[in-house]
Every structure is written in structure tokens, then in C-alpha cells.
Design a protein around this motif. Structure first.
Motif, short mmCIF file in Angstrom:
data_model
loop_
_atom_site.label_atom_id
_atom_site.label_comp_id
_atom_site.label_asym_id
_atom_site.label_seq_id
_atom_site.Cartn_x
_atom_site.Cartn_y
_atom_site.Cartn_z
N TYR A 1 8.90 51.95 13.44
CA TYR A 1 7.63 52.07 14.15
C TYR A 1 7.66 53.19 15.19
O TYR A 1 6.95 53.14 16.19
N GLN A 2 8.46 54.21 14.95
CA GLN A 2 8.56 55.33 15.88
C GLN A 2 8.86 56.61 15.11
O GLN A 2 9.43 56.58 14.01
N ALA B 1 -0.26 70.10 21.42
CA ALA B 1 -0.52 69.87 22.85
C ALA B 1 -1.13 68.50 23.08
O ALA B 1 -0.92 67.88 24.13
N HIS B 2 -1.89 68.00 22.12
CA HIS B 2 -2.52 66.68 22.26
C HIS B 2 -1.47 65.59 22.39
O HIS B 2 -1.71 64.57 23.05
N ASP B 3 -0.29 65.79 21.78
CA ASP B 3 0.77 64.79 21.87
C ASP B 3 1.31 64.67 23.29
O ASP B 3 1.73 63.60 23.71
N PHE B 4 1.32 65.77 24.02
CA PHE B 4 1.75 65.73 25.42
C PHE B 4 0.69 65.06 26.29
O PHE B 4 1.01 64.27 27.17
N GLU C 1 0.30 60.22 18.94
CA GLU C 1 -0.79 59.28 19.16
C GLU C 1 -1.17 58.54 17.88
O GLU C 1 -1.42 57.33 17.90
N ALA C 2 -1.20 59.26 16.76
CA ALA C 2 -1.59 58.62 15.50
C ALA C 2 -0.63 57.51 15.13
O ALA C 2 -1.03 56.43 14.68
N VAL C 3 0.67 57.75 15.33
CA VAL C 3 1.68 56.74 15.02
C VAL C 3 1.55 55.56 15.98
O VAL C 3 1.64 54.39 15.58
N ALA C 4 1.36 55.84 17.26
CA ALA C 4 1.24 54.78 18.25
C ALA C 4 0.04 53.89 17.96
O ALA C 4 0.12 52.65 18.05
N TRP D 1 7.20 66.53 13.98
CA TRP D 1 7.75 65.20 14.16
C TRP D 1 8.63 64.85 12.95
O TRP D 1 8.54 65.49 11.90
N SER D 2 9.42 63.81 13.12
CA SER D 2 10.35 63.42 12.05
C SER D 2 9.62 62.95 10.79
O SER D 2 10.21 62.89 9.72
#
Length: 549
Positions: A206-207, A113-116, A190-193, A105-106
Motif C-alpha cells: 500500500y505504498q 510538483a503536485h506530489d510535494f 496522492e493517487a496511491v494515497a 515512483w516505484s
């Protein structure tokens, strides 16, 4: 082996100046092909409203910040991206993706895979209300989740460790790779969300992003926003642009002036007059795209009389036969648009041997031919059935550059050819990132866009259980054929014929009336190279874009 090494070998076969792959993108390459100032200036007509992929219906420039299991290549086909490989079981109902281990991620987090899993479940969660959630149909339990009968956690997607993603289907889906190339199916962190909660994706800070670019946190206003390279993108060495500036223009003349002054590198030509004026310039380009201007019919509106009229196949055929599509195209978008051959746009999908365009093969094309005498007879017969000699219909259209022009042209043609018809125009505000809205007029002028490269991207919208079917046209045989095509294990001849039979029913009934397929017309800086222009899904990919001297 790192992916960029593999990709370097591929790119050197076809990309001019591929020596630049080992250079800092802020400097010209070793052959002096690229300029040092790699800043792209683009125009848009809409401000940035959300950075949440689940909330979008059109991704526009933001598709350059998103990458998924697949991405669309230059041939319009789905090519593996964040997925290194995929295995499909014999029944073609389970896809097991192995992800690359060097995708980030940036913010530097590893993409897993958990991010999907999180992203797809979130899209179907009732609290998210993703406007394009219907695209998940066919993935195990998605249909029941969309209708509220199962929780989103029951979706058939599972992470096995960090780098293995298992996708289970209710039935085989030959079109699945094409679907998964659409940005809606990208991952989300997910952690960021969870960290930002309700603030998530409301502002750039926030992204986080998985694609080659990210939205800059600085200098963004309602009138402009910026993208910069994602420093952790797996293929960062092949991203050459230093910055993409996107400016919102509410006045098209201002956009033209800025382009001519060198302040913009691309400007959209939105009307016939614009196209005629610029089409012989060296920087003019017309790009095909899989969209179709259509008329939808409100068959269950407030007026019982109008409902009885528009529920008649003969009335809908009369409207279709009364339209001179060549003249309509000429007077609205100009010479770059083509009359519809059916509901599926030209160039969207080709036959097994790559020689047949589905659009050309569509049956019942005579229902779209300009036949004024036939239209008059059909219309008078439909009026007689409802015991009326005159009727007034509303025609709704979206308030965009071509909306009013198309509506007035359509009103003129229909009222000239159909006796006793009066049409009142109803302008609707332009809305994005919402679910398909209820029809607001008796006749509704709109533009349909295909999200992936398969006829089902269009045809599935008109089934009885599709949330996109806002006219509520229904045909049991059509539903059955689309179900058969949707469950086909491969792109075989039988699936092709099944979809042709389905579109034949839709056109014979004129459940929707296709008008024209407009091209996308632009003026483009001739020094800009390496842009991938897609004919389906998202239009422009700037990952490999660069300026030459």
C-alpha cells in the motif's frame, strides 16, 4: 540529458570500479571489484510499524526509500536531488524549484510538483498529526496551520505545471535547504494515497517509493523485512545492492552471534562493555552523530514544592555542576562519547570559513563543569528557598539498551553530591512515531537528535511556542534571538553570533542540561564499501553501497 549520464561523469572521478555503472548490478563489474552476491544483512531493535513518512519521528533504514528536493551529500551539506535547479527571489522568501522530468515512483508514475504539494499539506493536516510538523514553521502560513487557525491548503507551496514547485516563506530562512534534505519533506503519491485510503502505507503493498530502494511486498513479518532496488529510480544504474534484509533482534547477544557467523554485515555496539571488547578489532568503527543526552526538568508537575524547586535556576545549576560528565561518559557509552560543551552537538555546524565548530564556540560552558562544592552550595540554597532539608525526585528514562545504565549512573552522582536528595527511577516504554510526550518525571533523561545541519535544529526546540519544549522553560530574550536567527537571509556572522547568544542564555539558565554526545559504534563487514554515513538527519545511505571480493 538524462541525469544518470551527468552523474556518471562525476562518479568516475572518485568511485572505484565506476565501469560498473553500465553493468547489471546483479553481476560483478568489468574490473572484478564487486562480488556477484550483493545482499546486505542488517539488524534493528524495532519492527516495521509504518511506511508513512508523515507518521515517523525516526526514519532508520527507511530513509533509503525516500528522496526529496535535496539530499545530504558526503560532506553533510544539502545537494539538489529530485530538483534540477532552484531560483531564489531577491528577498529570499520565494524558492522556485524546477524538477527533473525523468523521476518516477516505484510503480512507474511520474514524480511531479503536485506530489510535494500533497505531501506537505498532508503532513500539516490535523487528521495526519505528523509528529514533526514543527519543522514546517517558516514556510508561509505553517505556524497558523499548526495551531489550527488556517487550513492546510493555505500552506505556501504551489505546483506550477508538473515540474515547477514554488515555495513561499513567511520570512527568509537561511537553513531551508538543510531542512528540505530531511525525509519528512519528500513527496507522496496522492493517487496511491487516495486509492488505499486508511490502508495507505500500512503495508508495503500500500505504498510507493521515490528513493533508490523500496520495501519488498514479500517475506515481511514482524521480525524481518526487506528492501529491493526501485526499478524506476532515476539513478538505478548506480544502485548495486540486490537486496537489503533487515532483521529485528530482541536479544543483542543473538545479533553478535549472527554477525560473527557471517549472517549479519553490521551490528550496533550499545554498551561500554561491548565497545571495550571490540574496539581493537579491524571491523570496529565509531561514527560521530549529532545527538545529545540531556536532562529535562518538569517545572509544572503535580507537586507544588518540587515545581518551586526546579523552577529555580540555582537548583538546575546545582544538578549540572554535580555531574562529572567525563565519568558519566566513561561508565555508560565508553570512550567514544564526549562530554557536552553546550546543547548543540559537536560537528553539527561550522563557521563561515569552515574552521570554527559551533559547539566549541558556545558560551557559558562553565555551567557544565564538574564543580561539586559549588553544586552543594547552590543546592542547599535552593532547598532553603522552599523550606526543605530533604526532597525526593523521580528520574524517568527510556527502556533501551543504555537507558537504565545512564539513569543509575546519574542517580549515583547526584545523590552523592547533593545533600538531602533521594531519586526514584521510573522506566518508560520505548515509543517511536509519536509527538513529543509530556514529561513523566521530575528529571527526564532523553536523547535529542538534530534533523538538519544547523544549530537551529536544536535551539528552536526550546522556544516558548515549540511543541518539543515539553518542560515549558521560557525566556523572552531567547525567543527573540531565535526568531532573529530564523529570519536571517544568509549564513552570515551576525546570524552566528545571534545563535551563540541564544545558547548562552539557555545554558546560563540551564533550561535543559546537556550531558554527553555519544558516538554510534558498530562492527561492520570489512568487504562493505560505498555506504554514506551521515552525522545529521538520517544515519546511513546505502544507495551506492556494494561488496568487494
Amino acid at each position: 540529458m538524462k541525469r544518470w549520464i551527468v552523474l556518471l561523469i562525476i562518479l568516475c572521478g572518485g568511485l572505484a570500479g565506476c565501469q560498473a555503472t553500465t553493468a547489471n548490478p546483479a553481476t560483478s563489474d568489468s574490473r572484478g571489484v564487486m562480488t556477484k552476491h550483493q545482499v546486505l544483512n542488517l539488524a534493528t531493535v524495532r519492527p516495521l510499524t509504518t511506511l508513512d513518512a508523515d507518521k515517523m519521528t525516526t526514519f532508520g533504514r527507511l530513509n533509503n526509500t525516500i528522496e526529496g528536493l535535496y539530499q545530504t551529500n558526503r560532506d553533510g551539506q544539502a545537494a539538489l536531488a529530485l530538483a534540477k535547479s532552484v531560483k531564489v527571489n531577491a528577498a529570499k522568501t520565494t524558492y522556485t524549484f524546477t524538477l527533473w522530468k525523468d523521476s518516477y515512483w516505484s510503480n512507474g508514475d511520474l514524480i511531479t510538483a503536485h506530489d510535494f504539494v500533497y505531501s506537505w499539506r498532508r503532513a500539516l493536516d490535523p487528521r495526519t498529526k505528523a509528529p514533526q510538523s514543527d519543522l514546517f514553521r517558516g514556510i508561509q502560513n505553517a505556524r497558523q496551520i499548526i495551531t489550527g487557525r488556517l487550513p492546510a491548503q493555505r500552506l505556501g507551496v504551489q505546483a506550477v505545471g508538473n515540474f515547477k514547485l514554488v515555495v513561499r516563506l513567511d520570512h527568509p530562512m537561511a537553513e531551508l535547504p538543510q531542512k528540505l534534505a530531511y525525509p519528512l519533506f519528500g513527496p507522496q503519491n496522492e493517487a496511491v494515497a487516495k486509492k488505499y485510503g486508511k490502508k495507505y502505507a500500512t503495508k508495503p503493498e500500500y505504498q510507493v517509493y521515490a528513493g533508490p530502494f523500496m520495501v519488498s511486498r514479500h517475506g515481511n513479518t514482524r521480525n524481518c523485512w526487506h528492501m529491493v532496488p526501485n526499478p524506476h529510480y532515476w539513478d538505478r544504474k548506480h544502485v548495486y545492492l540486490q537486496r537489503i534484509n533487515v532483521k529485528v533482534y530482541h536479544n543483542q547477544r543473538k545479533a553478535w552471534a549472527d554477525y560473527l557467523a557471517g549472517k549479519l554485515d553490521e551490528v550496533r555496539l550499545l554498551t561500554k562493555t561491548n565497545v571495550q571488547h571490540y574496539e581493537h578489532k579491524d571491523d570496529y568503527t565509531a561514527r560521530p552523530y549529532s545527538r545529545m543526552v540531556t536532562i529535562s526538568y518538569q517545572q509544572y508537575g503535580p507537586s507544588a514544592t518540587i515545581n518551586r524547586l526546579l523552577q529555580q535556576r540555582g537548583a538546575r545549576l546545582a544538578i549540572s555542576h554535580a555531574i562529572d560528565r567525563k565519568a558519566f561518559a566513561r561508565e555508560t557509552y565508553g570512550s567514544t562519547s564526549i562530554p557536552a560543551q553546550g546543547i548543540v552537538p559537536a560537528g553539527l555546524s561550522r563557521g563561515m570559513r569552515g574552521t570554527a565548530d559551533f559547539a566549541n564556540a558556545q558560551p557559558e560552558q562553565q555551567t557544565l563543569k564538574y564543580q561539586p562544592q559549588t553544586a552543594k552550595k547552590e543546592w542547599l540554597a535552593a532547598l532553603k528557598t522552599i523550606h526543605q532539608k530533604r526532597v525526593t525526585l523521580t528520574l524517568s528514562y527510556q527502556d533501551d539498551a543504555n537507558g537504565h545504565l545512564m539513569a543509575t549512573q546519574l542517580r549515583r552522582q547526584l545523590t552523592q553530591q547533593l545533600p538531602g536528595l533521594t531519586i526514584h527511577l521510573r522506566r518508560l516504554p520505548w515509543v517511536v512515531n509519536t509527538r513529543a510526550q509530556p514529561l513523566n518525571g521530575d528529571l527526564n533523561l532523553s536523547t535529542l537528535r538534530a534533523q538538519y545541519a544547523d544549530p537551529l535544529a536544536v535551539l528552536s526546540r526550546f522556544t516558548s511556542n515549540s511543541t518539543a519544549n515539553t518542560s515549558y522553560w521560557s525566556n523572552a530574550d531567547y525567543d527573540r534571538l531565535i526568531e532573529q536567527a530564523s529570519t536571517a537571509p544568509t549564513f552570515n556572522a551576525q546570524r552566528w553570533r545571534t545563535m551563540l547568544r541564544a545558547t548562552g542564555i539557555l545554558m546560563a539558565e540551564q533550561g535543559v542540561t546537556p550531558l554527553i554526545q555519544p558516538a554510534s559504534t558498530y562492527l561492520v563487514n570489512p568487504h562493505l564499501n560505498g555506504v554514506q554515513f551521515n552525522t545529521v538527519g538520517t544515519q546511513s545511505n546505502f544507495k551506492g553501497a556494494y561488496f568487494v571480493k
